[in-house]
Design an enzyme around this catalytic site. Structure first.
Site, PDB file in Angstrom:
ATOM      1  N   HIS A 185       0.850  -1.191   0.000  1.00 44.96           N
ATOM      2  CA  HIS A 185       0.000   0.000   0.000  1.00 44.96           C
ATOM      3  C   HIS A 185       0.888   1.244   0.000  1.00 44.96           C
ATOM      4  O   HIS A 185       2.107   1.153   0.167  1.00 44.96           O
ATOM      5  CB  HIS A 185      -0.940   0.016   1.213  1.00 44.96           C
ATOM      6  CG  HIS A 185      -0.260  -0.062   2.538  1.00 44.96           C
ATOM      7  ND1 HIS A 185       0.419   0.983   3.091  1.00 44.96           N
ATOM      8  CD2 HIS A 185      -0.133  -1.081   3.417  1.00 44.96           C
ATOM      9  CE1 HIS A 185       0.918   0.619   4.249  1.00 44.96           C
ATOM     10  NE2 HIS A 185       0.607  -0.638   4.481  1.00 44.96           N
TER      11      HIS A 185
HETATM   12  P1  TYD Z   1      -1.593  -2.586   7.579  1.00 46.34           P
HETATM   13  O1  TYD Z   1      -1.147  -1.185   7.770  1.00 46.34           O
HETATM   14  O2  TYD Z   1      -2.252  -2.947   6.268  1.00 46.34           O
HETATM   15  O3  TYD Z   1      -0.379  -3.590   7.857  1.00 46.34           O
HETATM   16  P2  TYD Z   1       0.969  -3.890   7.059  1.00 46.34           P
HETATM   17  O4  TYD Z   1       1.284  -2.715   6.185  1.00 46.34           O
HETATM   18  O5  TYD Z   1       1.989  -4.114   8.125  1.00 46.34           O
HETATM   19  O6  TYD Z   1       0.771  -5.136   6.268  1.00 46.34           O
HETATM   20  O7  TYD Z   1      -2.572  -2.956   8.781  1.00 46.34           O
HETATM   21  C1  TYD Z   1      -3.033  -4.289   8.985  1.00 46.34           C
HETATM   22  C2  TYD Z   1      -4.357  -4.182   9.733  1.00 46.34           C
HETATM   23  O8  TYD Z   1      -4.157  -3.573  11.018  1.00 46.34           O
HETATM   24  C3  TYD Z   1      -5.401  -3.344   9.013  1.00 46.34           C
HETATM   25  O9  TYD Z   1      -6.666  -3.960   9.215  1.00 46.34           O
HETATM   26  C4  TYD Z   1      -5.389  -2.019   9.738  1.00 46.34           C
HETATM   27  C5  TYD Z   1      -4.944  -2.399  11.134  1.00 46.34           C
HETATM   28  N1  TYD Z   1      -4.148  -1.350  11.797  1.00 46.34           N
HETATM   29  C6  TYD Z   1      -4.714  -0.543  12.766  1.00 46.34           C
HETATM   30  O10 TYD Z   1      -5.908  -0.704  13.118  1.00 46.34           O
HETATM   31  N2  TYD Z   1      -3.961   0.427  13.353  1.00 46.34           N
HETATM   32  C7  TYD Z   1      -2.662   0.631  13.012  1.00 46.34           C
HETATM   33  O11 TYD Z   1      -1.990   1.545  13.571  1.00 46.34           O
HETATM   34  C8  TYD Z   1      -2.082  -0.202  11.995  1.00 46.34           C
HETATM   35  C9  TYD Z   1      -0.645  -0.023  11.561  1.00 46.34           C
HETATM   36  C10 TYD Z   1      -2.851  -1.182  11.416  1.00 46.34           C
END
Ligand code: TYD
Length: 141
Positions: A57
């Site tokens: 992303h």
């Molecule tokens: P995401 O940012 O997509 O994780 P990564 O980039 O590490 O793969 O987040 C994964 C899930 O966690 C998504 O459902 C959003 C949630 N999340 C939160 O609720 N708060 C946060 O601060 C973060 C980083 C993620």
């Protein structure tokens, strides 16, 4: 929206200050001192299964420092034109990711801890989760 024509060349690996003695090392990051944004949120990734990929992303506004608190992993950055792969394997170094870049994290070592310092609170509206939407966003600039 700020700095939305950023490229992978705007991201760099920063050497962090260390205090070392016989009992080990301390690395310090302080708002207003040695980090280029105010830290509003800290989170960390751990218990990452072998072969997993994270990220996939971009963010409109958020900037981050990403640190290998323990172990190693790779970050692939992409600005819609250029891409750059960075290996993080030292808690004394931070990768500064500016806004508007696609990122993927993979090749996590066993027991790895990925520490993230973020400039904003969590906001799903700040994410671009589809690569085609990201390419459109970068072309608009
Ligand atoms: P995401 O940012 O997509 O994780 P990564 O980039 O590490 O793969 O987040 C994964 C899930 O966690 C998504 O459902 C959003 C949630 N999340 C939160 O609720 N708060 C946060 O601060 C973060 C980083 C993620």
């Amino acid at each position: 929206m700020k700095r939305n024509n950023n490229t992978v060349f705007d991201c760099s690996v920063i050497d962090l200050p260390q205090i070392c003695n016989d009992a080990g090392n301390i690395t310090i990051l302080e708002n207003g001192n040695n980090i280029p944004f105010d830290v509003k949120r800290v989170y960390y990734l751990y218990d990452i299964p072998g072969g997993a990929s994270r990220g996939g992303h971009a963010h409109y506004q958020l900037e981050q420092y990403i640190i290998a608190g323990c172990g190693s992993f790779e970050v692939i950055l992409n600005d819609g034109g250029n891409s750059k792969k960075i290996t993080l394997n030292n808690p004394n170094k931070a990768l500064h990711i500016v806004p508007g870049l696609w990122r993927e994290l993979d090749n996590f070592s066993s027991g790895c801890i990925t520490l993230v310092l973020a400039s904003e609170l969590y906001d799903e509206a700040d994410y671009i989760r589809k690569y085609e939407d990201f390419l459109k966003f970068k072309k608009e600039r």
